[in-house]
Scaffold this motif. Structure first.
Motif, PDB file in Angstrom:
ATOM      1  N   LEU A  83      -3.670 -12.070  -4.758  1.00  0.00           N
ATOM      2  CA  LEU A  83      -2.483 -11.526  -4.093  1.00  0.00           C
ATOM      3  C   LEU A  83      -1.675 -10.648  -5.055  1.00  0.00           C
ATOM      4  CD1 LEU A  83      -1.390 -14.655  -2.037  1.00  0.00           C
ATOM      5  CD2 LEU A  83      -2.150 -12.452  -1.098  1.00  0.00           C
ATOM      6  N   ARG A  84      -1.556 -11.075  -6.306  1.00  0.00           N
ATOM      7  CA  ARG A  84      -0.831 -10.281  -7.306  1.00  0.00           C
ATOM      8  C   ARG A  84      -1.525  -8.937  -7.515  1.00  0.00           C
ATOM      9  NH1 ARG A  84      -0.701 -13.813 -11.241  1.00  0.00           N
ATOM     10  NH2 ARG A  84       1.276 -14.602 -10.457  1.00  0.00           N
ATOM     11  N   SER A  85      -2.829  -8.974  -7.635  1.00  0.00           N
ATOM     12  CA  SER A  85      -3.599  -7.747  -7.829  1.00  0.00           C
ATOM     13  C   SER A  85      -3.441  -6.804  -6.632  1.00  0.00           C
ATOM     14  CB  SER A  85      -5.070  -8.101  -8.038  1.00  0.00           C
ATOM     15  OG  SER A  85      -5.831  -6.939  -8.198  1.00  0.00           O
ATOM     16  N   ALA A  86      -3.496  -7.351  -5.425  1.00  0.00           N
ATOM     17  CA  ALA A  86      -3.322  -6.523  -4.223  1.00  0.00           C
ATOM     18  C   ALA A  86      -1.916  -5.914  -4.195  1.00  0.00           C
ATOM     19  CB  ALA A  86      -3.563  -7.358  -2.971  1.00  0.00           C
ATOM     20  N   ARG A  87      -0.886  -6.712  -4.530  1.00  0.00           N
ATOM     21  CA  ARG A  87       0.491  -6.199  -4.531  1.00  0.00           C
ATOM     22  C   ARG A  87       0.652  -5.066  -5.538  1.00  0.00           C
ATOM     23  NH1 ARG A  87       4.243  -7.061  -8.069  1.00  0.00           N
ATOM     24  NH2 ARG A  87       3.337  -8.991  -8.870  1.00  0.00           N
ATOM     25  N   LYS A  88       0.076  -5.256  -6.725  1.00  0.00           N
ATOM     26  CA  LYS A  88       0.198  -4.230  -7.763  1.00  0.00           C
ATOM     27  C   LYS A  88      -0.579  -2.960  -7.417  1.00  0.00           C
ATOM     28  CE  LYS A  88       1.240  -7.147 -11.700  1.00  0.00           C
ATOM     29  NZ  LYS A  88       0.823  -7.547 -13.055  1.00  0.00           N
ATOM     30  N   SER A  89      -1.540  -3.079  -6.511  1.00  0.00           N
ATOM     31  CA  SER A  89      -2.338  -1.914  -6.111  1.00  0.00           C
ATOM     32  C   SER A  89      -1.594  -0.996  -5.146  1.00  0.00           C
ATOM     33  CB  SER A  89      -3.644  -2.372  -5.453  1.00  0.00           C
ATOM     34  OG  SER A  89      -4.437  -3.059  -6.390  1.00  0.00           O
ATOM     35  N   VAL A  90      -0.561  -1.517  -4.493  1.00  0.00           N
ATOM     36  CA  VAL A  90       0.208  -0.710  -3.540  1.00  0.00           C
ATOM     37  C   VAL A  90       1.274   0.058  -4.323  1.00  0.00           C
ATOM     38  CG1 VAL A  90       1.710  -0.763  -1.505  1.00  0.00           C
ATOM     39  CG2 VAL A  90      -0.195  -2.390  -1.693  1.00  0.00           C
ATOM     40  N   PRO A  91       1.265   1.393  -4.251  1.00  0.00           N
ATOM     41  CA  PRO A  91       2.232   2.188  -5.023  1.00  0.00           C
ATOM     42  C   PRO A  91       3.684   1.832  -4.667  1.00  0.00           C
ATOM     43  CG  PRO A  91       0.600   3.593  -3.954  1.00  0.00           C
ATOM     44  CD  PRO A  91       0.389   2.216  -3.439  1.00  0.00           C
ATOM     45  N   ARG A  92       4.522   1.742  -5.691  1.00  0.00           N
ATOM     46  CA  ARG A  92       5.946   1.436  -5.482  1.00  0.00           C
ATOM     47  C   ARG A  92       6.675   2.567  -4.763  1.00  0.00           C
ATOM     48  NH1 ARG A  92       8.630  -2.611  -8.376  1.00  0.00           N
ATOM     49  NH2 ARG A  92       7.296  -3.727  -9.808  1.00  0.00           N
ATOM     50  N   ALA A  93       6.340   3.789  -5.117  1.00  0.00           N
ATOM     51  CA  ALA A  93       7.078   4.941  -4.578  1.00  0.00           C
ATOM     52  C   ALA A  93       6.588   5.342  -3.186  1.00  0.00           C
ATOM     53  CB  ALA A  93       6.937   6.133  -5.531  1.00  0.00           C
ATOM     54  N   ASN A  94       5.730   4.559  -2.612  1.00  0.00           N
ATOM     55  CA  ASN A  94       5.129   4.898  -1.333  1.00  0.00           C
ATOM     56  C   ASN A  94       5.890   4.193  -0.205  1.00  0.00           C
ATOM     57  OD1 ASN A  94       3.483   5.130   0.912  1.00  0.00           O
ATOM     58  ND2 ASN A  94       1.593   4.969  -0.271  1.00  0.00           N
ATOM     59  N   ASP A  95       6.745   4.928   0.521  1.00  0.00           N
ATOM     60  CA  ASP A  95       7.513   4.326   1.599  1.00  0.00           C
ATOM     61  C   ASP A  95       6.643   3.662   2.664  1.00  0.00           C
ATOM     62  OD1 ASP A  95      10.020   4.712   0.569  1.00  0.00           O
ATOM     63  OD2 ASP A  95      10.351   6.620   1.596  1.00  0.00           O
ATOM     64  N   PRO A  96       5.540   4.300   3.080  1.00  0.00           N
ATOM     65  CA  PRO A  96       4.700   3.618   4.063  1.00  0.00           C
ATOM     66  C   PRO A  96       4.103   2.307   3.540  1.00  0.00           C
ATOM     67  CG  PRO A  96       4.138   5.943   3.975  1.00  0.00           C
ATOM     68  CD  PRO A  96       5.080   5.675   2.839  1.00  0.00           C
ATOM     69  N   GLY A  97       3.949   2.175   2.243  1.00  0.00           N
ATOM     70  CA  GLY A  97       3.379   0.967   1.667  1.00  0.00           C
ATOM     71  C   GLY A  97       4.394  -0.105   1.337  1.00  0.00           C
ATOM     72  N   ARG A  98       5.676   0.210   1.461  1.00  0.00           N
ATOM     73  CA  ARG A  98       6.739  -0.737   1.078  1.00  0.00           C
ATOM     74  C   ARG A  98       6.636  -2.050   1.848  1.00  0.00           C
ATOM     75  NH1 ARG A  98      11.597   2.160   1.155  1.00  0.00           N
ATOM     76  NH2 ARG A  98      11.165   2.637  -1.004  1.00  0.00           N
ATOM     77  N   GLU A  99       6.435  -1.993   3.146  1.00  0.00           N
ATOM     78  CA  GLU A  99       6.364  -3.226   3.941  1.00  0.00           C
ATOM     79  C   GLU A  99       5.175  -4.084   3.506  1.00  0.00           C
ATOM     80  OE1 GLU A  99       6.165  -4.806   8.559  1.00  0.00           O
ATOM     81  OE2 GLU A  99       6.356  -2.656   8.185  1.00  0.00           O
ATOM     82  N   LEU A 100       4.033  -3.447   3.241  1.00  0.00           N
ATOM     83  CA  LEU A 100       2.861  -4.184   2.783  1.00  0.00           C
ATOM     84  C   LEU A 100       3.135  -4.823   1.425  1.00  0.00           C
ATOM     85  CD1 LEU A 100      -0.062  -5.107   2.913  1.00  0.00           C
ATOM     86  CD2 LEU A 100      -0.730  -2.841   2.028  1.00  0.00           C
ATOM     87  N   ARG A 101       3.723  -4.055   0.518  1.00  0.00           N
ATOM     88  CA  ARG A 101       4.028  -4.577  -0.817  1.00  0.00           C
ATOM     89  C   ARG A 101       4.986  -5.767  -0.720  1.00  0.00           C
ATOM     90  NH1 ARG A 101       3.514  -2.936  -6.095  1.00  0.00           N
ATOM     91  NH2 ARG A 101       5.194  -3.580  -7.468  1.00  0.00           N
ATOM     92  N   ASP A 102       6.014  -5.653   0.117  1.00  0.00           N
ATOM     93  CA  ASP A 102       6.964  -6.748   0.290  1.00  0.00           C
ATOM     94  C   ASP A 102       6.291  -7.992   0.885  1.00  0.00           C
ATOM     95  OD1 ASP A 102       8.930  -5.090  -0.717  1.00  0.00           O
ATOM     96  OD2 ASP A 102       9.859  -4.681   1.239  1.00  0.00           O
ATOM     97  N   THR A 103       5.411  -7.788   1.843  1.00  0.00           N
ATOM     98  CA  THR A 103       4.691  -8.903   2.458  1.00  0.00           C
ATOM     99  C   THR A 103       3.782  -9.586   1.443  1.00  0.00           C
ATOM    100  OG1 THR A 103       4.791  -7.850   4.625  1.00  0.00           O
ATOM    101  CG2 THR A 103       3.107  -9.544   4.331  1.00  0.00           C
ATOM    102  N   LEU A 104       3.086  -8.776   0.640  1.00  0.00           N
ATOM    103  CA  LEU A 104       2.230  -9.346  -0.397  1.00  0.00           C
ATOM    104  C   LEU A 104       3.050 -10.100  -1.442  1.00  0.00           C
ATOM    105  CD1 LEU A 104      -0.308  -6.418  -0.846  1.00  0.00           C
ATOM    106  CD2 LEU A 104      -0.823  -8.720   0.029  1.00  0.00           C
ATOM    107  N   ALA A 105       4.236  -9.595  -1.767  1.00  0.00           N
ATOM    108  CA  ALA A 105       5.098 -10.276  -2.737  1.00  0.00           C
ATOM    109  C   ALA A 105       5.532 -11.647  -2.198  1.00  0.00           C
ATOM    110  CB  ALA A 105       6.323  -9.423  -3.061  1.00  0.00           C
ATOM    111  N   LYS A 106       5.852 -11.705  -0.905  1.00  0.00           N
ATOM    112  CA  LYS A 106       6.232 -13.000  -0.304  1.00  0.00           C
ATOM    113  C   LYS A 106       5.045 -13.949  -0.297  1.00  0.00           C
ATOM    114  CE  LYS A 106       9.825 -11.011   2.553  1.00  0.00           C
ATOM    115  NZ  LYS A 106      10.184 -10.516   3.877  1.00  0.00           N
ATOM    116  N   ALA A 107       3.867 -13.443   0.031  1.00  0.00           N
ATOM    117  CA  ALA A 107       2.664 -14.278   0.029  1.00  0.00           C
ATOM    118  C   ALA A 107       2.345 -14.762  -1.386  1.00  0.00           C
ATOM    119  CB  ALA A 107       1.487 -13.504   0.611  1.00  0.00           C
ATOM    120  N   GLU A 108       2.538 -13.892  -2.370  1.00  0.00           N
ATOM    121  CA  GLU A 108       2.301 -14.260  -3.766  1.00  0.00           C
ATOM    122  C   GLU A 108       3.243 -15.382  -4.197  1.00  0.00           C
ATOM    123  OE1 GLU A 108       2.441 -12.194  -8.203  1.00  0.00           O
ATOM    124  OE2 GLU A 108       2.707 -10.931  -6.443  1.00  0.00           O
TER     125      GLU A 108
END
Length: 180
Positions: A83-108
Motif C-alpha cells: 500500500l505504501r509503494s502504491a501511494r508513493k507511485s501516485v504523483p503528488r502534484a496530480n489533481d486527478p490522482g489526489r483522491e486515489l492517493r488519499d484513499t491509499l494513505a487511509k488504507a496504509e
C-alpha cells in the motif's frame, strides 16, 4: 503481466487493533520531530513499527529482542509495504490522482494499525510482563539498536537515534530524565 495469486493472511482471533501499542504510536506520531525521524529512518530501511515496538517496550522497562513474529513481517511485506509503494507511485502534484492517493494513505494507516496489533499480540505473549532493569535512556537506545535493520548503523543516522532516544525517554519518564 502475470498476476500472482496468494492466499489471504490469517489474523489471530481476538486481535485488538485499538491496543496500548497503537495508542502509544498515535501519541508519538503527533510529535513532528519523532514522525520525521521515523520516516527518515524508514527511507534507510528501518521499520517504523519496529521502532515504535522498541520504544513502547522500553517505556515498560522491557528489552526488545529484535525478533519479530513471521506474521508481522509477512503483513508488512504483503500488505503495508504494498500500500505504501502504491501511494508513493501516485504523483503528488496530480489533481486527478489526489483522491486515489488519499484513499491509499487511509488504507496504509489501517494496515499499519493491524500490523501493530499483530506485533502487540506477539509482544504481550513473548516478552516478559514487566521489568525495570535499566535507566530509560539506556534501554530505549538498546531497543532501538535491536530494531535496526542491521548492526552496521551509519554515523549519519546517530542524530536521528539521539532525537528518538530523547523524545521517547521524555515520554517514558514524563520529563524527569534527560539523555544528554
Amino acid at each position: 503481466m502475470t498476476v500472482q495469486h496468494t492466499e489471504p493472511l490469517e489474523l489471530p482471533a481476538g486481535m485488538e487493533p485499538d491496543n496500548p501499542l497503537w495508542r502509544y504510536a498515535l501519541a508519538h506520531w503527533r510529535d513532528p520531530d519523532v514522525a520525521d525521524a521515523c520516516l527518515e529512518l524508514q527511507s534507510e530501511g528501518w521499520s517504523v513499527s519496529r521502532i515504535l515496538c522498541a520504544g513502547w517496550l522500553a517505556t515498560r522497562g522491557q528489552p526488545f529482542s529484535g525478533v519479530e513474529d513471521a506474521k508481522v513481517t509477512e503483513w508488512r511485506s504483503r500488505v503495508t509495504g504494498c500500500l505504501r509503494s502504491a501511494r508513493k507511485s501516485v504523483p503528488r502534484a496530480n489533481d486527478p490522482g489526489r483522491e486515489l492517493r488519499d484513499t491509499l494513505a487511509k488504507a496504509e494507516l489501517l494496515a499499519e494499525q493491524l500490523e501493530l496489533a499483530l506485533a502487540w499480540h506477539t509482544l504481550t505473549e513473548l516478552e516478559p510482563e514487566s521489568g525495570k532493569m535499566q535507566d530509560p535512556c539506556t534501554i530505549i537506545r538498546q531497543n532501538l539498536m535491536a530494531a535496526a535493520p542491521s548492526r552496521d548503523i551509519p554515523l549519519r543516522l546517530t542524530p536521528l537515534l539521539d532525537l528518538l532516544v530523547g523524545r521517547l525517554t521524555d515520554q517514558a519518564t514524563r520529563g524527569h530524565t534527560s539523555c544528554t
